[in-house]
Design an enzyme around this catalytic site. Structure first.
Site, PDB file in Angstrom:
ATOM      1  N   SER A 107       0.766  -0.895  -0.139  1.00  0.00           N
ATOM      2  CA  SER A 107      -0.588  -0.081   0.144  1.00  0.00           C
ATOM      3  C   SER A 107       0.700   1.026  -0.391  1.00  0.00           C
ATOM      4  CB  SER A 107      -0.786   0.195   1.292  1.00  0.00           C
ATOM      5  OG  SER A 107      -2.077   0.553   0.844  1.00  0.00           O
ATOM      6  N   ASP A 251      -2.223   6.225  -4.295  1.00  0.00           N
ATOM      7  CA  ASP A 251      -1.408   5.547  -3.499  1.00  0.00           C
ATOM      8  C   ASP A 251      -0.617   4.068  -4.491  1.00  0.00           C
ATOM      9  OD1 ASP A 251      -3.132   3.617  -3.089  1.00  0.00           O
ATOM     10  OD2 ASP A 251      -2.511   3.044  -0.868  1.00  0.00           O
ATOM     11  N   ASP A 253      -1.141   0.900  -4.163  1.00  0.00           N
ATOM     12  CA  ASP A 253      -2.161   0.301  -5.131  1.00  0.00           C
ATOM     13  C   ASP A 253      -3.303   0.284  -5.241  1.00  0.00           C
ATOM     14  OD1 ASP A 253      -2.568   0.568  -2.353  1.00  0.00           O
ATOM     15  OD2 ASP A 253      -3.730  -1.021  -2.314  1.00  0.00           O
ATOM     16  N   ASP A 255      -6.228   1.991  -4.221  1.00  0.00           N
ATOM     17  CA  ASP A 255      -7.389   1.857  -3.094  1.00  0.00           C
ATOM     18  C   ASP A 255      -7.517   3.293  -2.466  1.00  0.00           C
ATOM     19  OD1 ASP A 255      -4.962   2.160  -1.457  1.00  0.00           O
ATOM     20  OD2 ASP A 255      -5.690   0.388  -0.345  1.00  0.00           O
TER      21      ASP A 255
END
Length: 461
Positions: A107, A251, A253, A255
């Site tokens: 993340s 970010d 990833d 999300d």
């Protein structure tokens, strides 16, 4: 070097000794434990399948190879969707009718970190009980690998990015025509990860002109990947050129989602969810949920639209569990995580972007003007780095006792609610720190409140 084992998955730094880092041997152990857990839960007779997706981290290919090989050795067919966002991987689990999924991403953590995020058959993060069961299996090392006639197959499928995008465009509240007619031009910071792959395709479908900074998915992040103002000088400066209607930051990833106003000023990470919720609640009134560390502005917006607001413990699975419990029409986290059940129960920056652009197009205003229509609070985010000897539970208990005369919530750390402000202390699930979030009418007052509690903690160590 660090290895953090929690219900959120397995997260650690790359390289170093086994048991202390995220290395091939520990990746095999925890992947096997997860596969064992899934095996024990599967009741159907069809071939077992696990989806694997990853962000663009430098270590991603190494981790992917170990994960996929281990799953095949456990007798699972692996559906490898390649470079993909966390929400794309979540959706791929249900779209492919798989038994679970593993997302290889740390993340917002820096480039030397990676992690295994574990999903159930609904494409959602494991519950606390299920996560603890995976950890128990890993420690017991009660493993049983498949024989040669029952090992799994490797399947590569890169179709899920476009399927994810199409699912977003099909949402009732995504006004594609209004967005196209608005003739938006945006600037995107994709942090050299998978956002640089999927966001241009989404914006093309929406008819939005764009420039992408840090577009190539090399995993060599151009700056600290957490989408906070202190890390976003490049795109903020680009926005000040006056060429764009909106700045979009994700970010690694994809999300988490943050916006930047047309004048180069931050819209406010906390206000991503608030603004999208205001739009959604205006069309479909109902309840909302966010975590204890999120702004009070969501509560105010929800009550304005006649709904009820509820707070959950920090962590996506805690928020989604509470959302299901109260029938929330939208929810998420103040770190820029938008969860819209009409799509799926997962933080999804693509959904957030499409809903925000729909709201902006229908209102016909500038981003800075939209921001002024929302309740005004200021939140300060601080941290206390932990040492191996720090007794976090004892510290939080002492803080709770010190402020017993105030409204205290201890379902996740300690949150102290004052009439006109609040402060929340909790141990992070992803880093060896105590997060100290505080909110008040001004940033100075919020920061002062947080620093006061930080001093209390430091005096206890």
């Amino acid at each position: 070097m660090t290895l953090i084992k929690s219900i959120s998955g397995i997260r650690g730094t790359i390289g170093g000794k086994t048991g202390d880092t995220l290395n091939p041997l520990d990746i095999v152990k925890f992947t096997t434990a997860y596969a064992t857990f899934i095996q024990r839960r599967v009741t159907h007779t069809a071939k077992r399948k696990i989806v694997v997706g990853r962000d663009a981290r430098i270590s991603g290919e190494m981790v992917r190879s170990v994960v996929c090989g281990t799953l095949i050795g456990m007798g699972f067919d692996v559906i490898d969707i390649g470079l993909a966002t966390t929400p794309t991987t979540e959706l791929a689990v249900t779209m492919s009718e798989a038994d679970g999924g593993i997302i290889i991403t740390a993340s917002h953590n820096p480039r030397h970190w990676n992690a295994l995020k574990l999903l159930n058959a609904q494409g959602e993060f494991l519950t606390k009980e299920d996560g603890n069961e995976v950890l128990r299996i890993a420690e017991a090392e009660d493993f049983d690998y498949a024989d040669v006639d029952h090992i799994g197959q490797y399947i590569s499928d890169d179709s899920f990015n476009i399927r994810h995008i199409n699912s977003v465009l099909a949402l009732d509240l995504v006004d594609v025509e209004a967005i196209k007619n608005a003739d938006f031009c945006v600037c995107v910071d994709a942090i050299n990860s998978v956002g640089g792959i999927i966001l241009p395709s989404l914006l093309d479908k929406l008819g939005v002109k764009y420039k992408v900074l840090n577009e190539q998915p090399t995993g060599d992040f151009a700056h600290n990947p957490e989408p906070l103002e202190k890390n976003l000088g490049g795109i903020m400066e680009e926005m000040r050129s006056g060429k764009y209607d909106l700045g979009i930051v994700v970010d690694p990833d994809v999300d988490r989602l943050a916006f930047i106003c047309e004048d180069g000023k931050m819209f406010g990470e906390e206000y991503t969810l608030v603004s999208v919720a205001d739009y959604v609640l205006g069309k479909t009134p109902g309840n909302t949920v966010s975590n204890l560390s999120s702004t009070r502005a969501l509560r105010d917006i929800t009550e304005k639209h006649g709904g009820n607001y509820c707070a959950a413990a920090v962590g996506e699975v805690n928020v989604t569990t509470k959302m299901k419990e109260v029938g929330a029409v939208i929810g998420g986290e103040g770190n820029g995580g938008v969860i819209y059940p009409a799509s799926h129960y997962g933080r999804d920056a693509l959904v957030g972007i499409a809903l925000f652009l729909s709201s902006l197009a229908q209102k016909g205003c500038k981003v800075s003007e939209l921001r002024k229509t929302l309740p005004e609070y200021c939140i300060a985010k601080n941290r206390i780095d932990l040492t191996p000897s720090t007794d976090v539970d004892a510290i939080l208990l002492r803080v709770k006792e010190m402020y017993a005369e105030q409204q205290v919530n201890d379902i996740d750390g300690v949150k102290i609610d004052f009439p006109d402000k609040w402060v929340h202390l909790r141990k992070s699930n992803t880093e060896p720190i105590i997060r100290v979030y505080s909110e008040a009418a001004t940033i100075e007052e919020a920061d002062e409140l947080g620093k006061t509690l930080m001093k209390v903690v430091y005096d206890m160590q």
